[in-house]
Design a protein around this motif. Structure first.
Motif, PDB file in Angstrom:
ATOM      1  N   ASP A  76       1.179  -1.182  -0.049  1.00  0.00           N
ATOM      2  CA  ASP A  76      -0.753   0.089   0.202  1.00  0.00           C
ATOM      3  C   ASP A  76       0.855   1.432  -0.009  1.00  0.00           C
ATOM      4  O   ASP A  76       0.749   2.064  -1.272  1.00  0.00           O
ATOM      5  CB  ASP A  76      -1.020  -0.147   1.318  1.00  0.00           C
ATOM      6  CG  ASP A  76      -1.318   1.037   1.670  1.00  0.00           C
ATOM      7  OD1 ASP A  76      -2.798   0.728   0.363  1.00  0.00           O
ATOM      8  OD2 ASP A  76      -2.078   2.433   1.584  1.00  0.00           O
ATOM      9  N   THR A  77       2.472   1.408   0.573  1.00  0.00           N
ATOM     10  CA  THR A  77       3.189   2.471   0.711  1.00  0.00           C
ATOM     11  C   THR A  77       3.946   2.779  -0.168  1.00  0.00           C
ATOM     12  O   THR A  77       3.196   3.917  -1.027  1.00  0.00           O
ATOM     13  CB  THR A  77       3.866   2.214   2.654  1.00  0.00           C
ATOM     14  OG1 THR A  77       3.211   1.919   3.525  1.00  0.00           O
ATOM     15  CG2 THR A  77       4.807   3.285   2.086  1.00  0.00           C
ATOM     16  N   LYS A 133       0.868   3.636  -3.024  1.00  0.00           N
ATOM     17  CA  LYS A 133       0.322   5.092  -2.769  1.00  0.00           C
ATOM     18  C   LYS A 133       1.166   5.987  -3.333  1.00  0.00           C
ATOM     19  O   LYS A 133       0.992   7.424  -4.477  1.00  0.00           O
ATOM     20  CB  LYS A 133      -0.285   5.318  -1.801  1.00  0.00           C
ATOM     21  CG  LYS A 133      -0.631   6.891  -1.265  1.00  0.00           C
ATOM     22  CD  LYS A 133      -1.095   6.732   0.326  1.00  0.00           C
ATOM     23  CE  LYS A 133      -1.689   8.424  -0.193  1.00  0.00           C
ATOM     24  NZ  LYS A 133      -2.101   8.631   2.074  1.00  0.00           N
ATOM     25  N   ASP A 134       2.614   5.928  -3.050  1.00  0.00           N
ATOM     26  CA  ASP A 134       3.541   6.826  -3.479  1.00  0.00           C
ATOM     27  C   ASP A 134       4.322   6.957  -4.619  1.00  0.00           C
ATOM     28  O   ASP A 134       4.187   8.353  -5.493  1.00  0.00           O
ATOM     29  CB  ASP A 134       5.545   6.139  -2.293  1.00  0.00           C
ATOM     30  CG  ASP A 134       6.488   7.689  -2.968  1.00  0.00           C
ATOM     31  OD1 ASP A 134       6.069   8.047  -2.996  1.00  0.00           O
ATOM     32  OD2 ASP A 134       6.465   6.846  -3.919  1.00  0.00           O
ATOM     33  N   THR A 160       0.256   7.832  -6.677  1.00  0.00           N
ATOM     34  CA  THR A 160       0.005   9.659  -6.692  1.00  0.00           C
ATOM     35  C   THR A 160       1.130  10.283  -7.646  1.00  0.00           C
ATOM     36  O   THR A 160       0.600  11.574  -7.701  1.00  0.00           O
ATOM     37  CB  THR A 160       0.124  10.016  -5.448  1.00  0.00           C
ATOM     38  OG1 THR A 160       1.216   9.670  -4.954  1.00  0.00           O
ATOM     39  CG2 THR A 160      -1.501   9.032  -4.896  1.00  0.00           C
ATOM     40  N   TRP A 198      -7.100   9.476  -3.489  1.00  0.00           N
ATOM     41  CA  TRP A 198      -6.624   8.032  -3.002  1.00  0.00           C
ATOM     42  C   TRP A 198      -7.626   7.227  -2.590  1.00  0.00           C
ATOM     43  O   TRP A 198      -8.560   7.716  -1.221  1.00  0.00           O
ATOM     44  CB  TRP A 198      -5.709   7.554  -2.582  1.00  0.00           C
ATOM     45  CG  TRP A 198      -5.142   6.876  -1.467  1.00  0.00           C
ATOM     46  CD1 TRP A 198      -5.076   6.262  -1.600  1.00  0.00           C
ATOM     47  CD2 TRP A 198      -3.767   5.884  -2.672  1.00  0.00           C
ATOM     48  NE1 TRP A 198      -4.574   4.926  -0.773  1.00  0.00           N
ATOM     49  CE2 TRP A 198      -4.043   4.874  -1.846  1.00  0.00           C
ATOM     50  CE3 TRP A 198      -3.350   5.758  -4.236  1.00  0.00           C
ATOM     51  CZ2 TRP A 198      -3.009   3.546  -2.573  1.00  0.00           C
ATOM     52  CZ3 TRP A 198      -3.211   4.822  -4.376  1.00  0.00           C
ATOM     53  CH2 TRP A 198      -2.247   3.639  -3.637  1.00  0.00           C
ATOM     54  N   SER A 244      -7.875   3.162  -0.506  1.00  0.00           N
ATOM     55  CA  SER A 244      -7.750   1.744  -0.635  1.00  0.00           C
ATOM     56  C   SER A 244      -8.205   1.453   0.860  1.00  0.00           C
ATOM     57  O   SER A 244      -8.701   2.053   1.334  1.00  0.00           O
ATOM     58  CB  SER A 244      -5.966   1.991  -0.444  1.00  0.00           C
ATOM     59  OG  SER A 244      -5.564   1.385   0.012  1.00  0.00           O
ATOM     60  N   THR A 250      -5.201   2.025   3.863  1.00  0.00           N
ATOM     61  CA  THR A 250      -4.983   3.259   4.487  1.00  0.00           C
ATOM     62  C   THR A 250      -5.943   4.599   4.795  1.00  0.00           C
ATOM     63  O   THR A 250      -7.301   4.242   3.991  1.00  0.00           O
ATOM     64  CB  THR A 250      -4.985   4.406   2.979  1.00  0.00           C
ATOM     65  OG1 THR A 250      -3.759   4.249   2.088  1.00  0.00           O
ATOM     66  CG2 THR A 250      -4.518   5.858   3.351  1.00  0.00           C
ATOM     67  N   ARG A 267     -10.674  13.155  -1.079  1.00  0.00           N
ATOM     68  CA  ARG A 267     -11.720  11.643  -2.698  1.00  0.00           C
ATOM     69  C   ARG A 267     -12.310  12.396  -3.148  1.00  0.00           C
ATOM     70  O   ARG A 267     -12.490  12.538  -4.961  1.00  0.00           O
ATOM     71  CB  ARG A 267     -11.857  10.547  -2.560  1.00  0.00           C
ATOM     72  CG  ARG A 267     -12.262  10.330  -1.726  1.00  0.00           C
ATOM     73  CD  ARG A 267     -12.013   8.806  -0.848  1.00  0.00           C
ATOM     74  NE  ARG A 267     -13.538   8.238   0.136  1.00  0.00           N
ATOM     75  CZ  ARG A 267     -13.979   7.795  -0.180  1.00  0.00           C
ATOM     76  NH1 ARG A 267     -14.881   7.822  -1.927  1.00  0.00           N
ATOM     77  NH2 ARG A 267     -15.433   6.889   0.013  1.00  0.00           N
ATOM     78  N   TRP A 316      -7.305   6.844  -7.386  1.00  0.00           N
ATOM     79  CA  TRP A 316      -7.021   5.989  -7.405  1.00  0.00           C
ATOM     80  C   TRP A 316      -7.727   4.709  -6.423  1.00  0.00           C
ATOM     81  O   TRP A 316      -8.130   5.384  -5.013  1.00  0.00           O
ATOM     82  CB  TRP A 316      -5.313   5.649  -6.768  1.00  0.00           C
ATOM     83  CG  TRP A 316      -4.931   6.463  -8.037  1.00  0.00           C
ATOM     84  CD1 TRP A 316      -3.732   7.732  -8.331  1.00  0.00           C
ATOM     85  CD2 TRP A 316      -3.887   5.763  -9.921  1.00  0.00           C
ATOM     86  NE1 TRP A 316      -3.055   7.739  -9.013  1.00  0.00           N
ATOM     87  CE2 TRP A 316      -3.105   6.740  -9.816  1.00  0.00           C
ATOM     88  CE3 TRP A 316      -4.448   4.831 -10.085  1.00  0.00           C
ATOM     89  CZ2 TRP A 316      -2.940   6.389 -11.126  1.00  0.00           C
ATOM     90  CZ3 TRP A 316      -3.622   4.749 -11.508  1.00  0.00           C
ATOM     91  CH2 TRP A 316      -3.102   5.286 -11.712  1.00  0.00           C
ATOM     92  N   TRP A 367     -12.420  -1.353  -4.033  1.00  0.00           N
ATOM     93  CA  TRP A 367     -11.640  -1.454  -3.776  1.00  0.00           C
ATOM     94  C   TRP A 367     -11.267  -2.655  -4.672  1.00  0.00           C
ATOM     95  O   TRP A 367     -10.129  -3.236  -4.948  1.00  0.00           O
ATOM     96  CB  TRP A 367     -10.036  -0.961  -2.870  1.00  0.00           C
ATOM     97  CG  TRP A 367     -10.888  -2.194  -1.515  1.00  0.00           C
ATOM     98  CD1 TRP A 367     -10.733  -2.995  -0.615  1.00  0.00           C
ATOM     99  CD2 TRP A 367     -11.315  -1.141  -0.834  1.00  0.00           C
ATOM    100  NE1 TRP A 367     -11.384  -2.842   0.046  1.00  0.00           N
ATOM    101  CE2 TRP A 367     -11.646  -1.543   0.674  1.00  0.00           C
ATOM    102  CE3 TRP A 367     -11.644   0.369  -0.470  1.00  0.00           C
ATOM    103  CZ2 TRP A 367     -12.389  -0.983   1.960  1.00  0.00           C
ATOM    104  CZ3 TRP A 367     -11.742   0.831   0.558  1.00  0.00           C
ATOM    105  CH2 TRP A 367     -12.408   0.182   1.770  1.00  0.00           C
TER     106      TRP A 367
END
Length: 267
Positions: free
Chosen positions: A58-59, A62-63, A66, A74, A76, A79, A85, A92, A214
Motif C-alpha cells: 500500500d505504501t 500510494k507513493d 500519486t 486515493w 485503498s 489507508t 477524494r 486511484w 477496492w
C-alpha cells in the motif's frame, strides 16, 4: 492537468502495469505456498486480517501512483479514508492484496488490484495474480487483455450446466431457480473471481453484500471490456467513489447471459 486522451490513458496503463509488477515483487518474499505467511499478521476489527505485506504494498503503490497523477484522490483498503477524494474527478482505487486471508495461508488465489476511476466509473484497470503469473488489464473503450492476449467472451449461450463461483448460499439460491449448475470452488480474491468470468473459466460469479470499491473496480472494467457485466440485482452497475464505498449483492456474467442469470437471483 491530466487529459483522458487515448495516448495518456495508454501511457498510464503501462505505468500501472509496471507498478503492479513491482508490487508483486515486494509481496512474493512474504508468501509461502501452502504455509503460513512469513509476514507479521494482525486483525482489523474482529476478523479482517492484515499483514505487513499489505502495508508495504500500500505504501509503495500510494507513493508511486500519486506521483504519476498527483491530482487524483486515493481510496485503498489499507489507508485511512480521506474525504477529499470525493472532490476529485479522478481517484486511484487500490487493494494492495485482494485475498489477504488466502495470501496469509499460502493459497495462490490473491491479487494486486489497481483502478483509476473518473466520475464514478473505472477508466483503467490492472489486476496481477503473481502466483499464477497472470496480468489482467483494461482501458475504457480499448478492450481487455491477459498477458497480452485479448479477452473476449463468447456471444454463444452458456452450457446447460453453467459453472458458478461465489459464496455457497448464493450459489444454492441461484441453482433453485436456474436449475443444476456446476459448483466451482470459491475464489478467495473477489477481484480474481471477476477476472475469471472475464476470461471465461467461470460462467457466473456471485458477490455477497458489503464488497468494497477496492475489491471490484479494476476487475469490473476488465470484465466489461471483455463483454461481460457486473451489476447489482436490479441490473445497475456499481458507482465508485461514493462516501460509503460498499456494495450490495452482485452478479458477474457475460452480457448475453445477464437477463437470465439476474432473474435467477431475484427473490
Amino acid at each position: 492537468m491530466f487529459s483522458p486522451s487515448a495516448d495518456s490513458l495508454s501511457s498510464l496503463a503501462a505505468a500501472m502495469r509496471d507498478a503492479a509488477r513491482r508490487a508483486g515483487d515486494l509481496a512474493l518474499p512474504y508468501f509461502r505456498a501452502g504455509e503460513q505467511t512469513a509476514a507479521r499478521l494482525w486483525y482489523k476489527g474482529q476478523s479482517s486480517p492484515v499483514t505487513e505485506a499489505d502495508i508495504a504494498l500500500d505504501t509503495f503503490l500510494k507513493d508511486h501512483l500519486t506521483g504519476l497523477l498527483p491530482e487524483a484522490g486515493w481510496l485503498s483498503e489499507e489507508t485511512a479514508d480521506d474525504p477529499s477524494r470525493l472532490e476529485r474527478s479522478y481517484v486511484w482505487v487500490v487493494d494492495p492484496i485482494d485475498g489477504t486471508r488466502a495470501f496469509a495461508s499460502g493459497h495462490p488465489d490473491w491479487a494486486i488490484s489497481i483502478a483509476l476511476v473518473k466520475a464514478g466509473s473505472p477508466v483503467l484497470g490492472t489486476l496481477l495474480a503473481p502466483i499464477h503469473d497472470r496480468l489482467y488489464e483494461a482501458v475504457l473503450g480499448s478492450g481487455s487483455w491477459c498477458n497480452g492476449e485479448r479477452l473476449q467472451l463468447s456471444d454463444k449461450e452458456a452450457s446447460a450446466t453453467p459453472r458458478v463461483a461465489g459464496p455457497k448460499p448464493l450459489i444454492d439460491r441461484f441453482e433453485r431457480k436456474a436449475g443444476r449448475v456446476e459448483h466451482l470452488p470459491k475464489v478467495p480474491s473477489l477481484a480474481l473471481r471477476l477476472a475469471r468470468v472475464a476470461e471465461g473459466s467461470i460462467d457466473v460469479g456471485l458477490v455477497s453484500h458489503n464488497s468494497q470499491d477496492w475489491d471490484i473496480a479494476a476487475a469490473d472494467l476488465i470484465l466489461r471490456e471483455a463483454g461481460g457485466l457486473l451489476t447489482d440485482l436490479s441490473g445497475a452497475p456499481p458507482t465508485y467513489n461514493k462516501p460509503q464505498p460498499s456494495h450490495g449483492e452482485m452478479i458477474a456474467v457475460a452480457s448475453q447471459l445477464h437477463p437470465r442469470a439476474i432473474g435467477a437471483m431475484r427473490t
